[in-house]
Each structure stands twice: as C-alpha cells, then as structure tokens.
Design an enzyme around this catalytic site. Structure first.
Site, PDB file in Angstrom:
ATOM      1  N   ARG A   1       0.000 -15.398  -0.429  1.00 56.88           N
ATOM      2  CA  ARG A   1      -0.662 -15.418   0.878  1.00 56.88           C
ATOM      3  C   ARG A   1      -2.101 -15.908   0.757  1.00 56.88           C
ATOM      4  O   ARG A   1      -2.836 -15.429  -0.089  1.00 56.88           O
ATOM      5  CB  ARG A   1      -0.603 -14.019   1.526  1.00 56.88           C
ATOM      6  CG  ARG A   1       0.773 -13.720   2.082  1.00 56.88           C
ATOM      7  CD  ARG A   1       0.841 -12.323   2.618  1.00 56.88           C
ATOM      8  NE  ARG A   1       0.825 -11.344   1.561  1.00 56.88           N
ATOM      9  CZ  ARG A   1       0.791 -10.018   1.758  1.00 56.88           C
ATOM     10  NH1 ARG A   1       0.753  -9.547   2.982  1.00 56.88           N
ATOM     11  NH2 ARG A   1       0.815  -9.186   0.751  1.00 56.88           N
TER      12      ARG A   1
ATOM     13  N   HIS B   1     -17.444 -14.657 -10.173  1.00 57.95           N
ATOM     14  CA  HIS B   1     -16.757 -15.733 -10.878  1.00 57.95           C
ATOM     15  C   HIS B   1     -16.464 -16.855  -9.877  1.00 57.95           C
ATOM     16  O   HIS B   1     -15.787 -16.634  -8.876  1.00 57.95           O
ATOM     17  CB  HIS B   1     -15.455 -15.209 -11.500  1.00 57.95           C
ATOM     18  CG  HIS B   1     -14.892 -16.154 -12.502  1.00 57.95           C
ATOM     19  ND1 HIS B   1     -15.313 -16.184 -13.820  1.00 57.95           N
ATOM     20  CD2 HIS B   1     -13.994 -17.146 -12.369  1.00 57.95           C
ATOM     21  CE1 HIS B   1     -14.679 -17.145 -14.459  1.00 57.95           C
ATOM     22  NE2 HIS B   1     -13.866 -17.744 -13.599  1.00 57.95           N
TER      23      HIS B   1
ATOM     24  N   LYS C   1      -8.243 -11.741   5.604  1.00 55.38           N
ATOM     25  CA  LYS C   1      -7.922 -11.000   6.832  1.00 55.38           C
ATOM     26  C   LYS C   1      -9.074 -10.068   7.233  1.00 55.38           C
ATOM     27  O   LYS C   1      -9.434  -9.986   8.406  1.00 55.38           O
ATOM     28  CB  LYS C   1      -6.648 -10.176   6.573  1.00 55.38           C
ATOM     29  CG  LYS C   1      -6.253  -9.239   7.695  1.00 55.38           C
ATOM     30  CD  LYS C   1      -4.856  -8.702   7.477  1.00 55.38           C
ATOM     31  CE  LYS C   1      -4.808  -7.526   6.523  1.00 55.38           C
ATOM     32  NZ  LYS C   1      -5.078  -6.215   7.076  1.00 55.38           N
TER      33      LYS C   1
ATOM     34  N   CYS D   1      -5.922  -9.678   1.795  1.00 57.22           N
ATOM     35  CA  CYS D   1      -6.958  -8.731   2.223  1.00 57.22           C
ATOM     36  C   CYS D   1      -8.289  -9.380   2.574  1.00 57.22           C
ATOM     37  O   CYS D   1      -8.750  -9.276   3.703  1.00 57.22           O
ATOM     38  CB  CYS D   1      -7.152  -7.687   1.135  1.00 57.22           C
ATOM     39  SG  CYS D   1      -5.620  -6.847   0.732  1.00 57.22           S
TER      40      CYS D   1
ATOM     41  N   VAL E   1       0.830  -1.211   0.000  1.00 56.25           N
ATOM     42  CA  VAL E   1       0.000   0.000   0.000  1.00 56.25           C
ATOM     43  C   VAL E   1       0.863   1.260   0.000  1.00 56.25           C
ATOM     44  O   VAL E   1       0.654   2.190  -0.778  1.00 56.25           O
ATOM     45  CB  VAL E   1      -0.932   0.004   1.244  1.00 56.25           C
ATOM     46  CG1 VAL E   1      -1.700   1.312   1.354  1.00 56.25           C
ATOM     47  CG2 VAL E   1      -1.886  -1.171   1.191  1.00 56.25           C
TER      48      VAL E   1
ATOM     49  N   LEU F   1      -7.109  -0.568  -3.457  1.00 60.01           N
ATOM     50  CA  LEU F   1      -6.272  -1.039  -4.557  1.00 60.01           C
ATOM     51  C   LEU F   1      -6.311  -2.553  -4.649  1.00 60.01           C
ATOM     52  O   LEU F   1      -6.273  -3.238  -3.636  1.00 60.01           O
ATOM     53  CB  LEU F   1      -4.814  -0.604  -4.332  1.00 60.01           C
ATOM     54  CG  LEU F   1      -4.584   0.851  -3.931  1.00 60.01           C
ATOM     55  CD1 LEU F   1      -3.115   1.080  -3.599  1.00 60.01           C
ATOM     56  CD2 LEU F   1      -5.023   1.761  -5.065  1.00 60.01           C
ATOM     57  N   ARG F   2      -6.357  -3.041  -5.877  1.00 57.60           N
ATOM     58  CA  ARG F   2      -6.237  -4.489  -6.080  1.00 57.60           C
ATOM     59  C   ARG F   2      -4.821  -4.812  -6.503  1.00 57.60           C
ATOM     60  O   ARG F   2      -4.253  -4.104  -7.342  1.00 57.60           O
ATOM     61  CB  ARG F   2      -7.159  -4.960  -7.210  1.00 57.60           C
ATOM     62  CG  ARG F   2      -8.610  -5.017  -6.848  1.00 57.60           C
ATOM     63  CD  ARG F   2      -9.444  -5.109  -8.093  1.00 57.60           C
ATOM     64  NE  ARG F   2      -9.164  -3.983  -8.991  1.00 57.60           N
ATOM     65  CZ  ARG F   2      -9.590  -3.883 -10.239  1.00 57.60           C
ATOM     66  NH1 ARG F   2     -10.295  -4.846 -10.776  1.00 57.60           N
ATOM     67  NH2 ARG F   2      -9.312  -2.826 -10.981  1.00 57.60           N
TER      68      ARG F   2
HETATM   69  C1  UGA Z   1      -8.988  -6.789  -2.586  1.00 54.06           C
HETATM   70  C2  UGA Z   1     -10.070  -5.795  -3.043  1.00 54.06           C
HETATM   71  O1  UGA Z   1     -10.593  -6.193  -4.315  1.00 54.06           O
HETATM   72  C3  UGA Z   1      -9.489  -4.379  -3.164  1.00 54.06           C
HETATM   73  O2  UGA Z   1     -10.518  -3.457  -3.482  1.00 54.06           O
HETATM   74  C4  UGA Z   1      -8.856  -3.982  -1.809  1.00 54.06           C
HETATM   75  O3  UGA Z   1      -8.264  -2.701  -1.853  1.00 54.06           O
HETATM   76  C5  UGA Z   1      -7.788  -4.998  -1.464  1.00 54.06           C
HETATM   77  O4  UGA Z   1      -8.394  -6.313  -1.377  1.00 54.06           O
HETATM   78  C6  UGA Z   1      -7.192  -4.585  -0.138  1.00 54.06           C
HETATM   79  O5  UGA Z   1      -7.911  -4.592   0.876  1.00 54.06           O
HETATM   80  O6  UGA Z   1      -6.034  -4.146  -0.100  1.00 54.06           O
HETATM   81  P1  UGA Z   1      -7.001  -8.114  -3.825  1.00 54.06           P
HETATM   82  O7  UGA Z   1      -6.824  -8.854  -2.541  1.00 54.06           O
HETATM   83  O8  UGA Z   1      -5.815  -7.556  -4.525  1.00 54.06           O
HETATM   84  O9  UGA Z   1      -8.017  -6.855  -3.619  1.00 54.06           O
HETATM   85  O10 UGA Z   1      -7.682  -9.138  -4.833  1.00 54.06           O
HETATM   86  P2  UGA Z   1      -9.105  -9.330  -5.528  1.00 54.06           P
HETATM   87  O11 UGA Z   1      -8.996  -8.967  -6.941  1.00 54.06           O
HETATM   88  O12 UGA Z   1     -10.177  -8.710  -4.719  1.00 54.06           O
HETATM   89  O13 UGA Z   1      -9.239 -10.923  -5.416  1.00 54.06           O
HETATM   90  C7  UGA Z   1      -9.331 -11.561  -4.150  1.00 54.06           C
HETATM   91  C8  UGA Z   1      -9.586 -13.038  -4.304  1.00 54.06           C
HETATM   92  O14 UGA Z   1     -10.913 -13.278  -4.758  1.00 54.06           O
HETATM   93  C9  UGA Z   1      -8.679 -13.751  -5.283  1.00 54.06           C
HETATM   94  O15 UGA Z   1      -8.255 -14.970  -4.711  1.00 54.06           O
HETATM   95  C10 UGA Z   1      -9.564 -14.006  -6.495  1.00 54.06           C
HETATM   96  O16 UGA Z   1      -9.199 -15.122  -7.233  1.00 54.06           O
HETATM   97  C11 UGA Z   1     -10.912 -14.191  -5.826  1.00 54.06           C
HETATM   98  N1  UGA Z   1     -12.057 -13.895  -6.714  1.00 54.06           N
HETATM   99  C12 UGA Z   1     -12.270 -12.634  -7.179  1.00 54.06           C
HETATM  100  C13 UGA Z   1     -12.945 -14.913  -7.048  1.00 54.06           C
HETATM  101  O17 UGA Z   1     -12.770 -16.084  -6.628  1.00 54.06           O
HETATM  102  N2  UGA Z   1     -14.018 -14.628  -7.843  1.00 54.06           N
HETATM  103  C14 UGA Z   1     -14.248 -13.373  -8.312  1.00 54.06           C
HETATM  104  O18 UGA Z   1     -15.262 -13.182  -9.020  1.00 54.06           O
HETATM  105  C15 UGA Z   1     -13.345 -12.364  -7.973  1.00 54.06           C
END
Ligand code: UGA
Length: 435
Positions: free
Chosen positions: A331, A254, A266, A263, A11, A153-154
């Site tokens: 993680r 999905h 946690k 994130c 971050v 942020l993702r």
């Molecule tokens: C997530 C949030 O999307 C961000 O908005 C947030 O800022 C961030 O946490 C954070 O708190 O810092 P991130 O952990 O980078 O972002 O990843 P995501 O894109 O949200 O994916 C999280 C998990 O969900 C992954 O394992 C992904 O494969 C899974 N996922 C996502 C699914 O299984 N299905 C979906 O439709 C979308």
C-alpha cells in the site's frame, strides 16, 4: 479478564495475540468467515515475523479464540477493542462507517459495565461519537466507558513493538476505565514502560501527531538529501551528525524515495483534514505530503538521467516492491508508484520482491515481468534499481549483477551500497543525497 477485539486486520490480530500472551482471555472477531476459519488453524493472512508462533501458542493454551459471533463476544467481555479499518476517503478524510457499525452492535448487546476502546487510528472526536451512538442505541441503561488506546506498532516488528513499547497511551474519562486498561498492560510495568494517562481527545491526537512527526522527519531529510546532491555534500554524514544531538535523535532520518505504507500517508492526510475542518491551515503537513509525492517523481528523473535522458524502450530491473522490508504490504509503496511512472514513459519493467509479489501482481497485472530472484531480474536490463532495502539485497554478488546487466547502471534509492566501491567496480552509480 475477557476482552473482545473487533477486526482481525493488522492491528487487531497483533493486539489480540499479544494480549493473550500477557495472560488475558482474548476473543478476536471478524465478519469474514473464511479468514476466521484460517485463523483458527493459525494460518496468518499477513506477513509479520513472530506472529504465527504467538497465535499458535495462545490458541494451544486456550487464551486466544477466533469467531464471527460478534454479539456473543461483546456479551462475554469486559473490554471491547475496536480495531476495524478506517480507510481514507478520496478527499483525505477518514471513513468511520465500520467503527460506527461496531458501536451500534455494541449498543445492542450491552449487558453490564464495559470499556469500549478504540485501537484503530481515528480522528479526534471519534470517542465522543461512539459514546453518543451507544447512548442513543442501547435499549437498556447500562453503564459503559469509552477509551482511546492508540497503537504504535510498525509492520515487520509489530510483536516486538507491542511487547516492548516506548510508551502506552490511555485516554479515558473515568478512573475505573483507566484502571482496567492499566491492568491489561500490567506485564509492561516490569520493564518500566512509561504510561501516558490522559483524556480521550488528547490520546486520539497523540497518534496522529506521532505519525505526522515521523513523516516530517522523513520529508525533511529527503529535502536535505536533494540539497546535498546539488552542493556536493553527503546526507548520511549530515543525518548522523544531526542525530547525535539528543534533541533531534538519529531515527527516521534515512533518505529515500519517500514514505509509504498504510499509516504515514493516511495519517498525514487525516491530520490535515482534521485541521481544515477546524478552520486551521496546517501548512507544514501539506508541505510534507507534497515533498513526499514529488520525491517519487525525482526518483523517476534520477533513473531517467542515468539512462541518458529517455526511458522509452529501456528495460529496468526493480528490486523490492513492498513499502519497506519485512512486510508483504504494497500500500502506497514508493516502489509501485515509481514503476507506474516508468511504465508511463515507455520503459519495460522486470521486478522481484521476497514477499510482495502476489500483492504487486494484483495491482500491476501483466504490465511488468515478475522474476524469481535478484539475478534473474537483472539479466538483460539497462539498469538495476533498488527500491526497497530487503536484507537479501544488501549483499548481492555485484560482479555477477554487472555481468548480467546490459549496461552497468545501478540506481540505489535506499543508499544500500557504497558509492566509491560501486564506481570502482565499474558501475555508473546513483543514490539519494550522496555524490
Ligand atoms: C508507522 C509508525 O512507524 C508506527 O509507529 C505506527 O504505529 C504505524 O505507522 C501505524 O500507524 O500503524 P509503518 O507504517 O509500519 O509504521 O512503517 P515505518 O517503519 O514507520 O515506515 C514508514 C515509511 O517510511 C516506509 O515507507 C519507510 O521506508 C519510510 N522511512 C522510514 C524512510 O523513508 N526513512 C526513514 O528514516 C524511516
């Protein structure tokens, strides 16, 4: 304006580089001296598309600097952003010791009015805690404000998310602090970014509520997928039709092996813990977490079923180790959890990931065989599992894969391939929520 960002983790580093690109003078601070030395040479410790270029550019143009001298950075800055780690404790609560330590250091170095902002995801009440610490430990009576400015942020698209956010949330008590923070984000007015200006507690909760809701959507569609398999429906068509309803929206529907990363797991636990401490039983959240954990077991059972009911002595090729594509982060990765479950039942694992191999090696050690690419991974295996949907796994030469595998078994945990096409090619194919 000078700002200091304390903590150059994910971050902190993205925020620092992006604010510098907005024209602000940013001092990024970390106590890890070797990391700071590498950052001064624009060597980025994480895999994040576009970040290196941004750091290089802003270093060159003199708006971004890196230091271990936290006292000096605090004294020189009007805004201090706290972006240190807030790791989960074993019981789901959040460890705030790094945040508290930074607050004490800020207190000792206040030399005029400053806005102290939390960027890290922190439980509701942390803003007040920081305010209390600074008031108690500041030797002189300087004015300051505490604010909450959570990030959304993702990983993998963090720079784009910063530059084009869906919203900016600012929580503060005084108009002065709100105005200073709004000023920092002024380039976003041009693209008409919505700003939510509120109190600190509300801003803190918005972050948890947002991540938790994304987790709800994922666990929901995974439950629907599990039901689809039983009734012979197609989860993608269900998700598409659901998503066309504007009240539901198409994103985060999905299905797959469940959510991972640093994130969502946690923050869902953190929200549950926060509710529990207030005497509130957040039942929906505990179900979401349980469904997510069980999804890993279901994926193991799916693989087992495709291998005739036993994993013992079978060689399984796993593609993708990171928790999602475009990151090297493993993680809470479903892929790693599933590998561990397969190993427990006596399977041998060959695996490959475009960016996550060094991190995976640190966790899995010699218990698995690391391969050079997808084809090398498939060679001689009883089954191929797609665990993370990297783009390069979307267009594999499946004829070649079939020849390389001992048995033509494909378990597609991310629904990348078309079931009918795979079956036509002679694969025994299984995915999530599609028959
Ligand atoms: C997530 C949030 O999307 C961000 O908005 C947030 O800022 C961030 O946490 C954070 O708190 O810092 P991130 O952990 O980078 O972002 O990843 P995501 O894109 O949200 O994916 C999280 C998990 O969900 C992954 O394992 C992904 O494969 C899974 N996922 C996502 C699914 O299984 N299905 C979906 O439709 C979308």
């Amino acid at each position: 304006m000078n700002i200091a960002i304390i903590g150059t983790g994910y971050v902190g580093l993205v925020t620092g580089a992006c604010f510098a690109d907005f024209g602000v003078n940013v001092i990024c601070v970390d106590k890890d001296g070797s990391k700071i030395e590498r950052l001064k040479r624009a060597e980025i410790p994480i895999y994040e598309p576009g970040l290196k270029e941004l750091v290089e550019k802003n270093l060159r143009e003199g708006r971004l600097s890196f230091t271990t001298e936290i006292e000096d950075a605090i004294r020189r800055s009007l805004v201090i952003m706290i972006a240190v780690g807030t790791p989960p404790r074993g019981d789901g609560s959040t460890d705030l010791s790094y945040v508290e330590e930074v607050a004490r250091t800020i207190a000792k170095n206040l030399n005029g009015y400053k806005v102290i902002v939390t960027k890290s995801t922190v439980p509701v009440g942390t803003g007040s805690l920081i305010e209390r610490i600074i008031k108690e430990e500041c030797p002189e009576n300087h004015r300051f404000d505490v604010a909450s400015n959570p990030e959304f942020l993702r990983e993998g698209s963090a720079v784009e998310d910063f530059m084009r956010p869906d919203r900016v949330v600012i929580g503060a008590k005084t108009e002065e602090a709100k105005a200073i923070l709004k000023d920092l984000y002024s380039p976003l007015y041009l693209i008409e970014t919505p700003f939510v200006i509120t109190d600190i507690e509300t801003a803190e909760l918005i972050k948890y509520a947002s991540n938790a809701f994304l987790a709800v959507k994922i666990s929901f569609i995974n439950e629907i997928a599990n039901l689809c398999e039983r009734v012979g429906a197609d989860v993608h068509v269900v998700a598409k039709a659901m998503g066309l309803d504007k009240r539901i929206g198409p994103k985060f529907l999905h299905p797959g092996p469940g959510f991972g990363g640093s994130c969502l797991p946690k923050d869902t636990m953190g929200l549950m813990d926060m509710a529990k401490k207030q005497g509130y039983n957040f039942r929906l959240m505990s179900a979401v977490i349980e469904i997510n954990q069980e999804q890993r077991l279901r994926m193991r059972d799916k693989i087992k079923h495709m291998l005739g009911g036993t994993l013992k002595g079978k060689t399984i090729a796993v593609l993708g180790l990171t928790f999602k594509p475009n990151t090297d982060d493993i993680r809470e990765s479903p892929a790693i959890d599933i590998i561990k479950l397969l190993l427990e039942e006596g399977a041998g694992i060959k695996c490959y990931d475009p960016a996550g191999m060094p991190n995976a090696r640190a966790v899995l050690g010699n218990s698995v065989t690391y391969c050079q690419d997808a084809y090398h991974t498939a060679e001689g295996a009883d089954c191929l599992v797609i665990a993370t949907e990297w783009n390069q796994f979307r267009n594999l030469n499946m004829e070649r894969i079939k020849q390389l595998l001992k048995e033509p078994v494909l378990v597609d945990l991310r629904n990348v391939y078309n079931p009918q096409r795979m079956q036509k090619m002679g694969f025994r194919y299984s995915s999530v929520g599609r028959c």
